[in-house]
Design an enzyme around this catalytic site. Sequence first.
Site, mmCIF file in Angstrom:
data_model
loop_
_atom_site.group_PDB
_atom_site.id
_atom_site.type_symbol
_atom_site.label_atom_id
_atom_site.label_comp_id
_atom_site.label_asym_id
_atom_site.label_seq_id
_atom_site.Cartn_x
_atom_site.Cartn_y
_atom_site.Cartn_z
ATOM 1 N N SER A 1 0.931 -1.303 -0.165
ATOM 2 C CA SER A 1 -0.086 -0.097 0.140
ATOM 3 C C SER A 1 0.786 1.267 -0.244
ATOM 4 C CB SER A 1 -0.908 0.099 1.256
ATOM 5 O OG SER A 1 -1.973 -0.872 0.836
ATOM 6 N N PHE A 56 -9.414 -12.597 0.261
ATOM 7 C CA PHE A 56 -8.235 -13.139 1.403
ATOM 8 C C PHE A 56 -8.554 -13.636 2.545
ATOM 9 C CE2 PHE A 56 -5.351 -12.540 -1.929
ATOM 10 C CZ PHE A 56 -5.099 -11.363 -2.499
ATOM 11 N N SER A 65 -9.923 1.116 2.424
ATOM 12 C CA SER A 65 -10.486 0.097 1.308
ATOM 13 C C SER A 65 -9.417 0.118 0.431
ATOM 14 C CB SER A 65 -11.855 0.426 1.044
ATOM 15 O OG SER A 65 -12.245 -0.361 -0.017
ATOM 16 N N ARG A 121 -0.367 8.261 5.480
ATOM 17 C CA ARG A 121 -0.762 7.928 6.916
ATOM 18 C C ARG A 121 -0.016 8.973 7.626
ATOM 19 N NH1 ARG A 121 -3.729 3.341 7.704
ATOM 20 N NH2 ARG A 121 -3.412 1.635 6.480
ATOM 21 N N THR A 160 1.323 -3.876 3.184
ATOM 22 C CA THR A 160 1.145 -5.477 3.315
ATOM 23 C C THR A 160 0.788 -5.898 2.085
ATOM 24 O OG1 THR A 160 0.229 -5.036 5.847
ATOM 25 C CG2 THR A 160 -0.188 -6.975 4.746
ATOM 26 N N ASN A 167 0.757 -11.692 6.970
ATOM 27 C CA ASN A 167 -0.161 -12.792 7.536
ATOM 28 C C ASN A 167 0.402 -13.200 8.978
ATOM 29 O OD1 ASN A 167 -2.842 -13.767 7.850
ATOM 30 N ND2 ASN A 167 -1.890 -15.844 7.488
#
Length: 351
Positions: free
Chosen positions: A62, A120, A160, A287, A303, A329
Amino acid sequence: PTLPHPSPTGVLAVQKQAMAAGAPGALTRIDSGSTVYRLAMGKADRAAGTPMDADRRFRVGSVTKSFTTVVLMQLVAEGRVDLDAPANDYLPQALPDDRITVRHLLNHRSGLWDYTNDMFYHTVPGFEAVRNKVFTYQELIDLSTAHAPTNQPGAAYSYSNTNFVVLGQLIEHTTGMSMGTQYEQRIFKPLGLKNTSYVHPRTTLTGSYARGYVRDDDTTLPLVDSTEQTASWAQSAGAVISNSADLNRFFAAVVSGGLVPPAQLREMMSLVPVNADGTQSYGLGLRGRTLSCGVTVYGHTGTVQGYYTYAFTTADGKRRVSSMANTSNNGTVNTILGGTLEAAFCGTDPT
Ligand SMILES: C[C@@H](NC(=O)[C@@H](C)NC(=O)CCCC[C@H](NC(=O)C[NH3+])C(=O)[O-])C(=O)O
């Protein structure tokens, strides 16, 4: 305020903890004025036993959203897109709600469902089902709009991937050029980002790169090598490949006005808190993180199967850090890796 000195030993302690929690390797690069710290440990390739080094390329996930935002904000500055116009004014196929503006896509307030939640739900089967697939933007958008919105447009922040897939479609439809060409011409070439590329839908990384290993939901099973994938499920929301030096250079250029004019930069860096204590915030494709020593840093996390990334800069671009651990994960690793921000900007050393 002057920042504490970076703590390389603090970074090494964080990377060691990330490996203890399951990361095969980790790397960090800090640029602090003219001082550079390059810190890496563990393996870039488990099968070959190749050691990690801080210059290796990896999938940034991202962090791609910040690159897509720069392209979009340049179009805004050129008068070709209006932030507060309905996104539908610029799309080949309308979204279900005309009230969704371009700005809502950039600050995750559109309400569009994130199709990766379904895609996922089961991590490895979901990944194996799409790793060689090529999606159109519209196919991904259709997966999202099959669900009810999470909120009315503008009413709430709800992160999203769909938002940045719509932005990719919007940019291509408006300019008639591919995202790859736009990234190259507007960012990679002008900044000389020789270790950054957008090769979608090619599955391979070139040059010196780290392999990535996604963890199975059944944590007793072996890690899965997830390095080669089209990343077509992510595209303008997550398919850029880069390295720590290029990410540090990119975010320094963003905040110092080297890529978007002051008016657009102000919009990008206008942060809205997104967590209870306000230490996490979001602007437009950026961010914000407010750290223990009071500094707020700007950038993005990433991620993607096999790779966790943090890439942040101070508001003046004088100090930047990019960190990567080559697993995913694994929420523990992701949280631990975030500790490199404290070490880099606040000099925190847990040892
Ligand atoms: C959150 C992060 N977002 C991104 O980087 C985007 C591109 N990635 C995702 O949405 C996660 C996709 C699944 C990863 C997979 N997880 C699962 O499959 C979970 N079942 C994995 O961890 O490899 C960000 O903005 O910082």
